[in-house]
Design a protein around this motif. Structure first.
Motif, PDB file in Angstrom:
ATOM      1  N   GLU A   7      26.304  -2.205  46.742  1.00  0.00           N
ATOM      2  CA  GLU A   7      27.582  -2.328  46.766  1.00  0.00           C
ATOM      3  C   GLU A   7      28.522  -3.414  46.252  1.00  0.00           C
ATOM      4  O   GLU A   7      27.102  -4.527  45.457  1.00  0.00           O
ATOM      5  CB  GLU A   7      28.137  -2.491  48.519  1.00  0.00           C
ATOM      6  CG  GLU A   7      27.429  -1.122  49.252  1.00  0.00           C
ATOM      7  CD  GLU A   7      28.817  -0.065  49.070  1.00  0.00           C
ATOM      8  OE1 GLU A   7      27.983   1.279  48.943  1.00  0.00           O
ATOM      9  OE2 GLU A   7      30.001  -0.501  48.438  1.00  0.00           O
ATOM     10  N   PRO A   8      29.090  -3.034  46.082  1.00  0.00           N
ATOM     11  CA  PRO A   8      30.420  -4.225  44.265  1.00  0.00           C
ATOM     12  C   PRO A   8      30.952  -5.254  45.774  1.00  0.00           C
ATOM     13  O   PRO A   8      31.424  -5.154  47.462  1.00  0.00           O
ATOM     14  CB  PRO A   8      31.382  -3.056  44.049  1.00  0.00           C
ATOM     15  CG  PRO A   8      31.936  -2.136  45.057  1.00  0.00           C
ATOM     16  CD  PRO A   8      30.314  -2.246  45.796  1.00  0.00           C
ATOM     17  N   TYR A   9      30.603  -6.706  45.625  1.00  0.00           N
ATOM     18  CA  TYR A   9      31.278  -7.608  46.601  1.00  0.00           C
ATOM     19  C   TYR A   9      32.751  -7.395  46.632  1.00  0.00           C
ATOM     20  O   TYR A   9      33.230  -8.223  47.425  1.00  0.00           O
ATOM     21  CB  TYR A   9      31.465  -9.334  45.609  1.00  0.00           C
ATOM     22  CG  TYR A   9      29.225  -9.250  45.590  1.00  0.00           C
ATOM     23  CD1 TYR A   9      28.802  -9.604  46.974  1.00  0.00           C
ATOM     24  CD2 TYR A   9      28.690  -9.362  44.432  1.00  0.00           C
ATOM     25  CE1 TYR A   9      27.187  -9.653  46.842  1.00  0.00           C
ATOM     26  CE2 TYR A   9      27.452  -9.930  44.392  1.00  0.00           C
ATOM     27  CZ  TYR A   9      27.439  -9.857  45.444  1.00  0.00           C
ATOM     28  OH  TYR A   9      25.094 -10.006  45.805  1.00  0.00           O
ATOM     29  N   SER A  10      32.893  -7.097  45.513  1.00  0.00           N
ATOM     30  CA  SER A  10      34.373  -6.648  45.593  1.00  0.00           C
ATOM     31  C   SER A  10      34.917  -5.382  44.997  1.00  0.00           C
ATOM     32  O   SER A  10      34.862  -5.235  44.023  1.00  0.00           O
ATOM     33  CB  SER A  10      35.437  -8.261  44.487  1.00  0.00           C
ATOM     34  OG  SER A  10      36.299  -7.135  44.393  1.00  0.00           O
ATOM     35  N   ALA A  11      35.507  -4.769  46.237  1.00  0.00           N
ATOM     36  CA  ALA A  11      35.776  -3.279  45.835  1.00  0.00           C
ATOM     37  C   ALA A  11      36.965  -3.054  45.000  1.00  0.00           C
ATOM     38  O   ALA A  11      38.146  -4.061  45.074  1.00  0.00           O
ATOM     39  CB  ALA A  11      36.252  -3.375  47.209  1.00  0.00           C
ATOM     40  N   PRO A  12      36.914  -1.895  44.116  1.00  0.00           N
ATOM     41  CA  PRO A  12      37.583  -1.685  43.095  1.00  0.00           C
ATOM     42  C   PRO A  12      38.978  -1.140  43.927  1.00  0.00           C
ATOM     43  O   PRO A  12      38.528  -0.569  45.276  1.00  0.00           O
ATOM     44  CB  PRO A  12      37.170  -0.623  42.719  1.00  0.00           C
ATOM     45  CG  PRO A  12      35.703   0.028  43.242  1.00  0.00           C
ATOM     46  CD  PRO A  12      35.378  -0.983  43.658  1.00  0.00           C
ATOM     47  N   GLY A  13      39.785  -0.783  43.275  1.00  0.00           N
ATOM     48  CA  GLY A  13      41.062  -0.289  44.463  1.00  0.00           C
ATOM     49  C   GLY A  13      41.114   1.210  44.502  1.00  0.00           C
ATOM     50  O   GLY A  13      40.311   2.443  43.574  1.00  0.00           O
ATOM     51  N   LYS A  14      41.150   1.556  45.834  1.00  0.00           N
ATOM     52  CA  LYS A  14      41.424   3.028  45.912  1.00  0.00           C
ATOM     53  C   LYS A  14      42.303   3.942  45.695  1.00  0.00           C
ATOM     54  O   LYS A  14      43.287   3.546  45.912  1.00  0.00           O
ATOM     55  CB  LYS A  14      41.044   2.610  47.939  1.00  0.00           C
ATOM     56  CG  LYS A  14      39.521   2.048  47.929  1.00  0.00           C
ATOM     57  CD  LYS A  14      39.825   1.988  49.902  1.00  0.00           C
ATOM     58  CE  LYS A  14      38.879   1.681  50.238  1.00  0.00           C
ATOM     59  NZ  LYS A  14      38.895   1.275  51.999  1.00  0.00           N
ATOM     60  N   ALA A  15      41.805   5.046  44.646  1.00  0.00           N
ATOM     61  CA  ALA A  15      42.342   6.292  45.214  1.00  0.00           C
ATOM     62  C   ALA A  15      43.268   7.089  46.436  1.00  0.00           C
ATOM     63  O   ALA A  15      43.058   7.157  47.208  1.00  0.00           O
ATOM     64  CB  ALA A  15      42.605   7.550  44.506  1.00  0.00           C
ATOM     65  N   VAL A  16      44.929   6.547  46.605  1.00  0.00           N
ATOM     66  CA  VAL A  16      44.965   7.166  47.745  1.00  0.00           C
ATOM     67  C   VAL A  16      45.082   8.938  47.833  1.00  0.00           C
ATOM     68  O   VAL A  16      46.368   9.533  47.038  1.00  0.00           O
ATOM     69  CB  VAL A  16      46.720   6.893  47.490  1.00  0.00           C
ATOM     70  CG1 VAL A  16      47.603   7.373  49.424  1.00  0.00           C
ATOM     71  CG2 VAL A  16      46.830   5.109  47.656  1.00  0.00           C
ATOM     72  N   TRP A  17      44.566   9.371  48.396  1.00  0.00           N
ATOM     73  CA  TRP A  17      44.766  10.327  48.692  1.00  0.00           C
ATOM     74  C   TRP A  17      45.161  11.466  49.941  1.00  0.00           C
ATOM     75  O   TRP A  17      45.393  10.795  51.108  1.00  0.00           O
ATOM     76  CB  TRP A  17      43.403  11.170  48.525  1.00  0.00           C
ATOM     77  CG  TRP A  17      43.149  11.450  47.434  1.00  0.00           C
ATOM     78  CD1 TRP A  17      41.869  10.101  47.043  1.00  0.00           C
ATOM     79  CD2 TRP A  17      42.810  11.845  46.666  1.00  0.00           C
ATOM     80  NE1 TRP A  17      41.505  10.499  45.998  1.00  0.00           N
ATOM     81  CE2 TRP A  17      41.541  11.447  45.229  1.00  0.00           C
ATOM     82  CE3 TRP A  17      43.794  13.581  46.140  1.00  0.00           C
ATOM     83  CZ2 TRP A  17      41.608  11.748  44.458  1.00  0.00           C
ATOM     84  CZ3 TRP A  17      42.843  13.317  45.137  1.00  0.00           C
ATOM     85  CH2 TRP A  17      42.423  13.071  43.572  1.00  0.00           C
ATOM     86  N   VAL A  54      48.479  -8.423  45.815  1.00  0.00           N
ATOM     87  CA  VAL A  54      49.543  -8.156  44.523  1.00  0.00           C
ATOM     88  C   VAL A  54      48.400  -6.409  43.493  1.00  0.00           C
ATOM     89  O   VAL A  54      46.930  -6.377  43.464  1.00  0.00           O
ATOM     90  CB  VAL A  54      49.088  -9.181  43.312  1.00  0.00           C
ATOM     91  CG1 VAL A  54      49.426  -8.658  41.567  1.00  0.00           C
ATOM     92  CG2 VAL A  54      49.268 -10.282  43.547  1.00  0.00           C
ATOM     93  N   PRO A  55      49.943  -5.318  43.305  1.00  0.00           N
ATOM     94  CA  PRO A  55      48.773  -4.410  43.079  1.00  0.00           C
ATOM     95  C   PRO A  55      48.324  -4.554  41.538  1.00  0.00           C
ATOM     96  O   PRO A  55      48.684  -5.314  40.878  1.00  0.00           O
ATOM     97  CB  PRO A  55      50.001  -3.502  43.434  1.00  0.00           C
ATOM     98  CG  PRO A  55      51.277  -4.285  43.277  1.00  0.00           C
ATOM     99  CD  PRO A  55      50.990  -5.608  43.382  1.00  0.00           C
ATOM    100  N   ASP A  56      47.289  -3.502  41.275  1.00  0.00           N
ATOM    101  CA  ASP A  56      46.616  -3.562  39.943  1.00  0.00           C
ATOM    102  C   ASP A  56      48.271  -3.251  38.346  1.00  0.00           C
ATOM    103  O   ASP A  56      48.665  -2.369  39.323  1.00  0.00           O
ATOM    104  CB  ASP A  56      45.206  -2.655  40.077  1.00  0.00           C
ATOM    105  CG  ASP A  56      44.099  -3.136  40.500  1.00  0.00           C
ATOM    106  OD1 ASP A  56      44.396  -4.184  40.936  1.00  0.00           O
ATOM    107  OD2 ASP A  56      43.793  -2.830  41.602  1.00  0.00           O
ATOM    108  N   PRO A  57      47.756  -3.229  37.975  1.00  0.00           N
ATOM    109  CA  PRO A  57      48.130  -2.864  36.879  1.00  0.00           C
ATOM    110  C   PRO A  57      48.541  -1.229  36.709  1.00  0.00           C
ATOM    111  O   PRO A  57      47.244  -1.170  36.840  1.00  0.00           O
ATOM    112  CB  PRO A  57      47.991  -4.310  35.379  1.00  0.00           C
ATOM    113  CG  PRO A  57      47.225  -5.116  35.708  1.00  0.00           C
ATOM    114  CD  PRO A  57      46.639  -4.472  37.467  1.00  0.00           C
TER     115      PRO A  57
END
Length: 427
Positions: A7-17, A54-57
Protein backbone atom coordinates in the motif's frame (compact mmCIF):
# COMPACT_ATOMS: atom_id res chain seq x y z
CA UNK A 1 -1.48 -11.73 -13.62
CA UNK A 2 -1.19 -8.31 -12.08
CA UNK A 3 1.43 -8.01 -9.32
CA UNK A 4 0.55 -7.13 -5.80
CA UNK A 5 2.39 -4.16 -4.35
CA UNK A 6 2.51 -2.68 -0.85
CA UNK A 7 0.00 0.00 0.00
CA UNK A 8 1.38 3.46 -0.80
CA UNK A 9 2.33 5.75 2.06
CA UNK A 10 0.75 8.65 0.21
CA UNK A 11 -2.45 7.62 -1.54
CA UNK A 12 -2.96 8.99 -5.06
CA UNK A 13 -5.80 11.35 -5.78
CA UNK A 14 -9.14 9.57 -6.07
CA UNK A 15 -11.46 9.96 -9.03
CA UNK A 16 -14.91 11.17 -8.02
CA UNK A 17 -17.60 8.76 -9.21
CA UNK A 18 -21.30 9.41 -8.62
CA UNK A 19 -22.70 7.07 -6.00
CA UNK A 20 -25.94 5.22 -6.30
CA UNK A 21 -28.72 6.17 -3.91
CA UNK A 22 -29.65 3.26 -1.63
CA UNK A 23 -33.11 3.33 -0.03
CA UNK A 24 -32.98 3.64 3.73
CA UNK A 25 -29.29 4.67 3.73
CA UNK A 26 -28.97 8.43 4.28
CA UNK A 27 -26.06 10.25 2.71
CA UNK A 28 -25.64 7.79 -0.14
CA UNK A 29 -27.18 10.06 -2.76
CA UNK A 30 -24.93 11.54 -5.46
CA UNK A 31 -25.55 15.02 -4.07
CA UNK A 32 -24.21 14.01 -0.68
CA UNK A 33 -21.12 12.44 -2.22
CA UNK A 34 -20.37 15.52 -4.27
CA UNK A 35 -20.90 17.78 -1.27
CA UNK A 36 -18.42 15.73 0.73
CA UNK A 37 -15.79 15.72 -2.02
CA UNK A 38 -16.20 19.35 -3.10
CA UNK A 39 -16.15 21.00 0.31
CA UNK A 40 -14.34 24.28 0.59
CA UNK A 41 -10.78 24.35 1.96
CA UNK A 42 -11.92 26.00 5.18
CA UNK A 43 -14.01 22.90 6.00
CA UNK A 44 -11.02 20.53 5.88
CA UNK A 45 -10.54 18.78 9.25
CA UNK A 46 -7.98 20.45 11.51
CA UNK A 47 -5.80 17.34 11.71
CA UNK A 48 -5.44 17.13 7.91
CA UNK A 49 -2.18 18.63 6.59
CA UNK A 50 -2.70 21.85 4.66
CA UNK A 51 -0.82 20.58 1.60
CA UNK A 52 -3.26 17.68 1.18
CA UNK A 53 -6.15 20.14 0.88
CA UNK A 54 -4.60 21.69 -2.25
CA UNK A 55 -6.06 20.02 -5.34
CA UNK A 56 -3.74 18.38 -7.83
CA UNK A 57 -3.07 20.24 -11.09
CA UNK A 58 -5.02 19.14 -14.13
CA UNK A 59 -3.44 16.00 -15.62
CA UNK A 60 -1.74 16.23 -19.00
CA UNK A 61 -0.88 13.75 -21.73
CA UNK A 62 2.43 13.36 -19.92
CA UNK A 63 0.74 12.22 -16.71
CA UNK A 64 -1.11 9.57 -18.70
CA UNK A 65 2.20 8.34 -20.12
CA UNK A 66 3.75 8.17 -16.65
CA UNK A 67 0.73 6.22 -15.40
CA UNK A 68 1.16 3.78 -18.27
CA UNK A 69 4.90 3.45 -17.64
CA UNK A 70 4.31 2.82 -13.93
CA UNK A 71 1.82 0.07 -14.77
CA UNK A 72 4.24 -1.53 -17.23
CA UNK A 73 7.07 -1.61 -14.69
CA UNK A 74 4.77 -3.04 -12.02
CA UNK A 75 3.84 -5.92 -14.34
CA UNK A 76 7.35 -7.34 -14.24
CA UNK A 77 8.85 -6.21 -10.92
CA UNK A 78 7.53 -5.76 -7.39
CA UNK A 79 9.14 -2.63 -6.00
CA UNK A 80 9.57 -2.29 -2.21
CA UNK A 81 7.01 0.53 -1.93
CA UNK A 82 4.68 2.67 -4.00
CA UNK A 83 7.15 5.54 -3.55
CA UNK A 84 9.94 3.44 -5.06
CA UNK A 85 7.73 2.58 -8.04
CA UNK A 86 6.93 6.28 -8.56
CA UNK A 87 10.63 7.17 -8.31
CA UNK A 88 11.70 4.57 -10.88
CA UNK A 89 8.97 5.75 -13.25
CA UNK A 90 10.11 9.37 -13.00
CA UNK A 91 13.78 8.39 -13.30
CA UNK A 92 13.11 6.56 -16.57
CA UNK A 93 11.29 9.58 -18.00
CA UNK A 94 14.11 11.88 -16.85
CA UNK A 95 16.67 9.95 -18.94
CA UNK A 96 14.96 11.32 -22.06
CA UNK A 97 15.75 14.90 -21.03
CA UNK A 98 19.39 14.64 -19.92
CA UNK A 99 20.63 17.77 -21.76
CA UNK A 100 18.32 19.83 -19.51
CA UNK A 101 19.78 18.66 -16.20
CA UNK A 102 22.57 20.06 -14.10
CA UNK A 103 22.85 16.76 -12.22
CA UNK A 104 22.45 13.20 -13.53
CA UNK A 105 20.88 11.13 -10.76
CA UNK A 106 22.06 7.57 -10.31
CA UNK A 107 19.55 4.79 -9.65
CA UNK A 108 21.07 2.40 -7.09
CA UNK A 109 19.11 -0.87 -7.22
CA UNK A 110 20.43 -2.87 -4.29
CA UNK A 111 19.27 -5.91 -2.34
CA UNK A 112 20.55 -8.18 0.43
CA UNK A 113 20.65 -11.37 -1.64
CA UNK A 114 20.08 -12.91 -5.06
CA UNK A 115 16.65 -13.17 -6.70
CA UNK A 116 15.33 -9.85 -5.43
CA UNK A 117 14.36 -8.59 -8.89
CA UNK A 118 17.38 -6.33 -9.48
CA UNK A 119 18.33 -7.74 -12.88
CA UNK A 120 14.71 -7.95 -13.99
CA UNK A 121 14.25 -4.26 -13.23
CA UNK A 122 17.33 -3.51 -15.33
CA UNK A 123 15.77 -5.56 -18.16
CA UNK A 124 12.73 -3.27 -18.13
CA UNK A 125 14.89 -0.14 -17.83
CA UNK A 126 16.93 -1.23 -20.84
CA UNK A 127 13.83 -1.12 -23.03
CA UNK A 128 12.43 2.18 -21.72
CA UNK A 129 15.34 4.57 -20.98
CA UNK A 130 17.04 6.87 -23.48
CA UNK A 131 19.89 5.19 -25.44
CA UNK A 132 20.71 2.36 -23.00
CA UNK A 133 24.38 1.41 -22.74
CA UNK A 134 25.03 -1.86 -20.95
CA UNK A 135 28.47 -1.81 -19.36
CA UNK A 136 29.16 -5.55 -19.18
CA UNK A 137 32.96 -5.88 -19.25
CA UNK A 138 33.14 -2.35 -20.66
CA UNK A 139 36.21 -0.32 -19.79
CA UNK A 140 35.93 3.22 -18.37
CA UNK A 141 37.81 4.48 -21.44
CA UNK A 142 35.14 3.05 -23.74
CA UNK A 143 32.38 4.56 -21.61
CA UNK A 144 33.62 8.14 -21.51
CA UNK A 145 34.42 7.97 -25.22
CA UNK A 146 30.72 7.08 -25.75
CA UNK A 147 29.39 10.09 -23.81
CA UNK A 148 28.42 13.05 -25.98
CA UNK A 149 26.15 16.08 -25.66
CA UNK A 150 23.32 13.55 -25.97
CA UNK A 151 24.61 11.09 -23.37
CA UNK A 152 23.48 7.48 -23.21
CA UNK A 153 21.98 5.95 -20.08
CA UNK A 154 24.53 3.70 -18.39
CA UNK A 155 23.24 0.38 -17.04
CA UNK A 156 25.53 -1.59 -14.73
CA UNK A 157 24.38 -5.02 -13.53
CA UNK A 158 26.17 -7.03 -10.83
CA UNK A 159 27.88 -3.90 -9.56
CA UNK A 160 28.93 -5.87 -6.45
CA UNK A 161 31.48 -7.68 -8.63
CA UNK A 162 33.03 -4.27 -9.36
CA UNK A 163 32.96 -2.73 -5.87
CA UNK A 164 32.21 -5.68 -3.56
CA UNK A 165 35.64 -6.16 -1.98
CA UNK A 166 38.46 -3.69 -1.27
CA UNK A 167 40.59 -5.43 -3.89
CA UNK A 168 37.83 -5.18 -6.51
CA UNK A 169 37.14 -1.56 -5.59
CA UNK A 170 40.82 -0.68 -5.92
CA UNK A 171 40.96 -2.36 -9.31
CA UNK A 172 37.89 -0.43 -10.50
CA UNK A 173 38.71 2.94 -8.94
CA UNK A 174 38.61 4.59 -12.38
CA UNK A 175 35.04 3.35 -12.91
CA UNK A 176 33.98 4.73 -9.55
CA UNK A 177 35.62 8.06 -10.38
CA UNK A 178 33.75 8.14 -13.69
CA UNK A 179 30.41 7.44 -11.99
CA UNK A 180 31.06 10.05 -9.30
CA UNK A 181 32.18 12.76 -11.74
CA UNK A 182 29.32 12.05 -14.15
CA UNK A 183 26.74 13.06 -11.56
CA UNK A 184 27.42 16.75 -12.28
CA UNK A 185 27.65 18.55 -15.59
CA UNK A 186 31.02 19.91 -16.81
CA UNK A 187 33.17 17.37 -14.97
CA UNK A 188 35.70 16.02 -17.42
CA UNK A 189 38.48 13.45 -17.56
CA UNK A 190 41.61 14.25 -19.55
CA UNK A 191 43.41 11.57 -21.54
CA UNK A 192 46.11 11.66 -24.20
CA UNK A 193 45.05 10.44 -27.64
CA UNK A 194 46.74 9.77 -30.98
CA UNK A 195 50.31 9.00 -31.81
CA UNK A 196 51.43 12.41 -30.63
CA UNK A 197 49.65 11.91 -27.23
CA UNK A 198 47.59 15.08 -27.48
CA UNK A 199 45.63 15.82 -24.26
CA UNK A 200 41.88 15.58 -24.82
CA UNK A 201 38.95 16.24 -22.49
CA UNK A 202 36.17 13.67 -22.33
CA UNK A 203 32.73 14.35 -20.85
CA UNK A 204 31.45 12.14 -18.03
CA UNK A 205 27.90 13.48 -17.58
CA UNK A 206 25.33 10.70 -17.98
CA UNK A 207 22.53 9.15 -15.95
CA UNK A 208 23.27 5.64 -14.70
CA UNK A 209 21.49 2.72 -13.05
CA UNK A 210 23.54 0.26 -11.01
CA UNK A 211 22.26 -3.02 -9.60
CA UNK A 212 24.05 -5.25 -7.13
CA UNK A 213 23.99 -7.21 -3.89
CA UNK A 214 24.70 -5.01 -0.88
CA UNK A 215 25.33 -1.30 -0.78
CA UNK A 216 27.45 0.40 -3.40
CA UNK A 217 30.34 2.71 -2.38
CA UNK A 218 29.17 5.61 -0.21
CA UNK A 219 30.16 8.17 -2.84
CA UNK A 220 27.80 6.52 -5.35
CA UNK A 221 24.96 5.90 -2.89
CA UNK A 222 25.09 9.57 -1.91
CA UNK A 223 24.42 10.52 -5.54
CA UNK A 224 21.63 8.01 -6.07
CA UNK A 225 17.93 7.45 -5.82
CA UNK A 226 18.20 4.25 -3.78
CA UNK A 227 15.83 1.35 -4.45
CA UNK A 228 16.19 -1.38 -1.82
CA UNK A 229 14.74 -4.49 -3.45
CA UNK A 230 13.31 -7.47 -1.56
CA UNK A 231 12.73 -11.07 -2.55
CA UNK A 232 9.12 -11.78 -3.44
CA UNK A 233 7.02 -13.25 -0.66
CA UNK A 234 4.61 -16.15 -0.99
CA UNK A 235 1.55 -15.00 -2.90
CA UNK A 236 3.36 -12.18 -4.74
CA UNK A 237 3.57 -12.80 -8.46
CA UNK A 238 4.76 -10.94 -11.54
CA UNK A 239 4.51 -11.40 -15.25
CA UNK A 240 7.57 -13.13 -16.76
CA UNK A 241 9.59 -10.82 -18.99
CA UNK A 242 9.97 -12.11 -22.57
CA UNK A 243 11.93 -9.91 -24.95
CA UNK A 244 10.18 -11.03 -28.13
CA UNK A 245 6.71 -10.48 -26.68
CA UNK A 246 7.21 -7.49 -24.35
CA UNK A 247 9.89 -5.36 -26.01
CA UNK A 248 7.72 -3.90 -28.81
CA UNK A 249 5.17 -2.47 -26.34
CA UNK A 250 7.92 -1.05 -24.11
CA UNK A 251 9.68 0.52 -27.11
CA UNK A 252 6.42 2.06 -28.28
CA UNK A 253 5.87 3.57 -24.81
CA UNK A 254 9.50 4.77 -24.68
CA UNK A 255 9.12 6.54 -28.02
CA UNK A 256 5.86 8.23 -26.96
CA UNK A 257 7.48 9.45 -23.73
CA UNK A 258 10.43 10.86 -25.68
CA UNK A 259 8.08 12.57 -28.17
CA UNK A 260 6.15 14.20 -25.32
CA UNK A 261 9.07 15.37 -23.21
CA UNK A 262 11.75 16.39 -25.73
CA UNK A 263 9.93 19.56 -26.85
CA UNK A 264 9.86 20.61 -23.19
CA UNK A 265 13.67 20.60 -22.85
CA UNK A 266 14.14 24.37 -22.60
CA UNK A 267 11.24 24.71 -20.18
CA UNK A 268 12.64 21.92 -18.01
CA UNK A 269 16.11 23.49 -17.98
CA UNK A 270 14.68 26.76 -16.64
CA UNK A 271 12.59 25.24 -13.85
CA UNK A 272 13.73 25.46 -10.23
CA UNK A 273 11.06 23.53 -8.31
CA UNK A 274 10.43 23.74 -4.59
CA UNK A 275 12.11 20.69 -3.07
CA UNK A 276 11.32 18.87 0.19
CA UNK A 277 15.04 18.12 0.77
CA UNK A 278 18.29 20.05 0.56
CA UNK A 279 21.89 19.86 -0.66
CA UNK A 280 22.98 16.83 -2.70
CA UNK A 281 19.69 15.02 -2.17
CA UNK A 282 17.91 17.97 -3.77
CA UNK A 283 20.37 17.97 -6.68
CA UNK A 284 19.78 14.26 -7.24
CA UNK A 285 15.98 14.35 -7.05
CA UNK A 286 15.42 17.64 -8.91
CA UNK A 287 15.16 16.09 -12.42
CA UNK A 288 12.52 13.65 -11.17
CA UNK A 289 10.49 16.42 -9.54
CA UNK A 290 10.73 18.58 -12.68
CA UNK A 291 9.41 15.71 -14.81
CA UNK A 292 6.55 15.32 -12.34
CA UNK A 293 5.75 19.04 -12.50
CA UNK A 294 5.70 18.91 -16.30
CA UNK A 295 3.31 15.97 -16.23
CA UNK A 296 1.02 17.60 -13.61
CA UNK A 297 -1.96 15.66 -12.27
CA UNK A 298 -1.03 13.81 -9.06
CA UNK A 299 2.62 13.44 -10.05
CA UNK A 300 4.04 16.62 -8.40
CA UNK A 301 2.60 15.46 -5.08
CA UNK A 302 3.70 11.85 -5.54
CA UNK A 303 7.23 12.89 -6.55
CA UNK A 304 7.75 15.07 -3.49
CA UNK A 305 6.30 12.43 -1.18
CA UNK A 306 8.66 9.81 -2.62
CA UNK A 307 11.61 12.20 -2.38
CA UNK A 308 11.00 13.15 1.26
CA UNK A 309 10.31 9.63 2.49
CA UNK A 310 13.06 7.82 0.58
CA UNK A 311 15.73 10.40 1.47
CA UNK A 312 14.68 10.18 5.13
CA UNK A 313 14.90 6.38 4.98
CA UNK A 314 18.45 6.55 3.62
CA UNK A 315 19.44 9.05 6.30
CA UNK A 316 18.17 6.65 8.96
CA UNK A 317 20.06 3.78 7.33
CA UNK A 318 23.24 5.87 7.35
CA UNK A 319 22.93 6.40 11.10
CA UNK A 320 22.77 2.61 11.53
CA UNK A 321 25.95 2.01 9.55
CA UNK A 322 28.92 1.40 11.88
CA UNK A 323 31.43 3.10 9.62
CA UNK A 324 29.49 6.34 9.28
CA UNK A 325 27.25 8.22 11.70
CA UNK A 326 26.27 5.18 13.79
CA UNK A 327 29.11 5.70 16.26
CA UNK A 328 28.11 9.36 16.75
CA UNK A 329 24.46 8.44 17.28
CA UNK A 330 25.30 5.75 19.84
CA UNK A 331 27.69 8.04 21.74
CA UNK A 332 24.93 10.66 21.77
CA UNK A 333 22.65 8.11 23.45
CA UNK A 334 25.33 7.32 26.01
CA UNK A 335 25.72 10.97 27.01
CA UNK A 336 21.94 11.35 27.28
CA UNK A 337 21.73 8.24 29.49
CA UNK A 338 24.49 9.67 31.67
CA UNK A 339 22.53 12.93 32.07
CA UNK A 340 24.73 14.98 29.74
CA UNK A 341 27.90 14.83 31.83
CA UNK A 342 30.76 17.08 30.75
CA UNK A 343 33.08 14.16 29.97
CA UNK A 344 33.48 10.39 29.99
CA UNK A 345 36.63 8.34 30.21
CA UNK A 346 37.43 6.18 27.19
CA UNK A 347 36.94 3.00 29.24
CA UNK A 348 33.55 4.13 30.54
CA UNK A 349 32.38 5.20 27.09
CA UNK A 350 33.44 1.88 25.60
CA UNK A 351 31.72 0.01 28.44
CA UNK A 352 28.39 1.70 27.68
CA UNK A 353 28.76 1.18 23.93
CA UNK A 354 29.41 -2.54 24.37
CA UNK A 355 26.41 -2.87 26.69
CA UNK A 356 24.06 -1.91 23.86
CA UNK A 357 22.71 -5.27 22.69
CA UNK A 358 21.43 -3.76 19.44
CA UNK A 359 24.75 -2.14 18.56
CA UNK A 360 27.73 -3.73 16.77
CA UNK A 361 30.34 -2.62 19.29
CA UNK A 362 30.46 -5.68 21.56
CA UNK A 363 31.36 -7.86 18.56
CA UNK A 364 33.59 -5.32 16.86
CA UNK A 365 36.91 -7.06 16.28
CA UNK A 366 38.03 -9.88 18.52
CA UNK A 367 37.22 -8.38 21.91
CA UNK A 368 34.78 -5.62 21.10
CA UNK A 369 35.50 -2.04 20.08
CA UNK A 370 38.94 -1.01 21.35
CA UNK A 371 40.16 2.49 22.34
CA UNK A 372 42.28 2.65 19.22
CA UNK A 373 39.39 1.65 16.93
CA UNK A 374 37.10 4.15 18.63
CA UNK A 375 39.65 6.89 18.04
CA UNK A 376 39.97 5.86 14.39
CA UNK A 377 36.20 6.05 13.83
CA UNK A 378 35.93 9.46 15.48
CA UNK A 379 38.97 10.90 13.76
CA UNK A 380 36.94 11.24 10.54
CA UNK A 381 34.79 13.76 12.41
CA UNK A 382 37.80 15.60 13.86
CA UNK A 383 37.09 14.30 17.39
CA UNK A 384 40.09 13.16 19.40
CA UNK A 385 40.60 11.95 22.98
CA UNK A 386 42.46 13.90 25.64
CA UNK A 387 42.92 14.22 29.39
CA UNK A 388 39.53 14.79 31.02
CA UNK A 389 38.50 15.48 34.60
CA UNK A 390 35.82 13.11 35.81
CA UNK A 391 33.05 13.66 38.35
CA UNK A 392 35.14 12.10 41.16
CA UNK A 393 37.93 14.63 40.55
CA UNK A 394 40.36 12.23 38.88
CA UNK A 395 41.92 12.70 35.46
CA UNK A 396 41.94 10.05 32.75
CA UNK A 397 42.02 9.70 28.99
CA UNK A 398 38.59 10.32 27.55
CA UNK A 399 36.25 12.54 25.58
CA UNK A 400 34.53 15.80 26.47
CA UNK A 401 30.92 16.34 25.46
CA UNK A 402 31.51 19.71 23.81
CA UNK A 403 33.78 18.12 21.18
CA UNK A 404 30.78 16.16 19.85
CA UNK A 405 28.27 18.99 19.64
CA UNK A 406 28.97 20.10 16.08
CA UNK A 407 29.13 16.53 14.72
CA UNK A 408 25.89 15.58 16.49
CA UNK A 409 24.07 18.53 14.95
CA UNK A 410 25.39 17.70 11.50
CA UNK A 411 25.24 13.90 11.31
CA UNK A 412 22.58 12.65 13.76
CA UNK A 413 20.29 15.58 14.63
CA UNK A 414 17.25 13.34 15.07
CA UNK A 415 18.67 11.10 17.82
CA UNK A 416 18.36 13.68 20.61
CA UNK A 417 18.26 17.47 20.22
CA UNK A 418 21.51 19.20 21.08
CA UNK A 419 21.24 22.46 23.00
CA UNK A 420 23.31 25.45 22.05
CA UNK A 421 24.26 26.29 25.63
CA UNK A 422 27.17 24.79 27.57
CA UNK A 423 26.91 21.28 28.92
CA UNK A 424 25.87 21.14 32.51
CA UNK A 425 28.06 19.33 34.99
CA UNK A 426 26.65 16.39 36.90
CA UNK A 427 29.53 16.29 39.35
Amino acid sequence: MQPTTPEPYSAPGKAVWPTVAVPGRPGSAPEAALAADERAPDTVPADQPVEEAVPDPEPTYGSELLNELRSQIAQFVILPSQQALDAVTLWVAATHLQPAWQHAPRLAVVGPAKRCGKSRLLDVLTETVHEPMLTINTTPAAIFRSITDEPPTLLVDEADTIFGTPKQAEKNEEMRGLLNAGHQRNRYVTRVVGNDHTPHRFATFAMAALAGIGDLPDTIMDRSVVIRMRRRAEGESVKPFRSRRDTPALHDLRDRIAAWIRPLLDEAADLEPAMPVEDRAADTWEPLVIVADLAAGPWPRLARAACAQMVAAEAAAEEDHPSSARILADIRRVFVAQREVDSLSTDELLHHLRQDLEGPWAEWGRNGLSPRELGSLLRDFDIRPGNVRLADGTQRKGYTRNKFLDAWRRYCPTVHPVGTGPARSEG
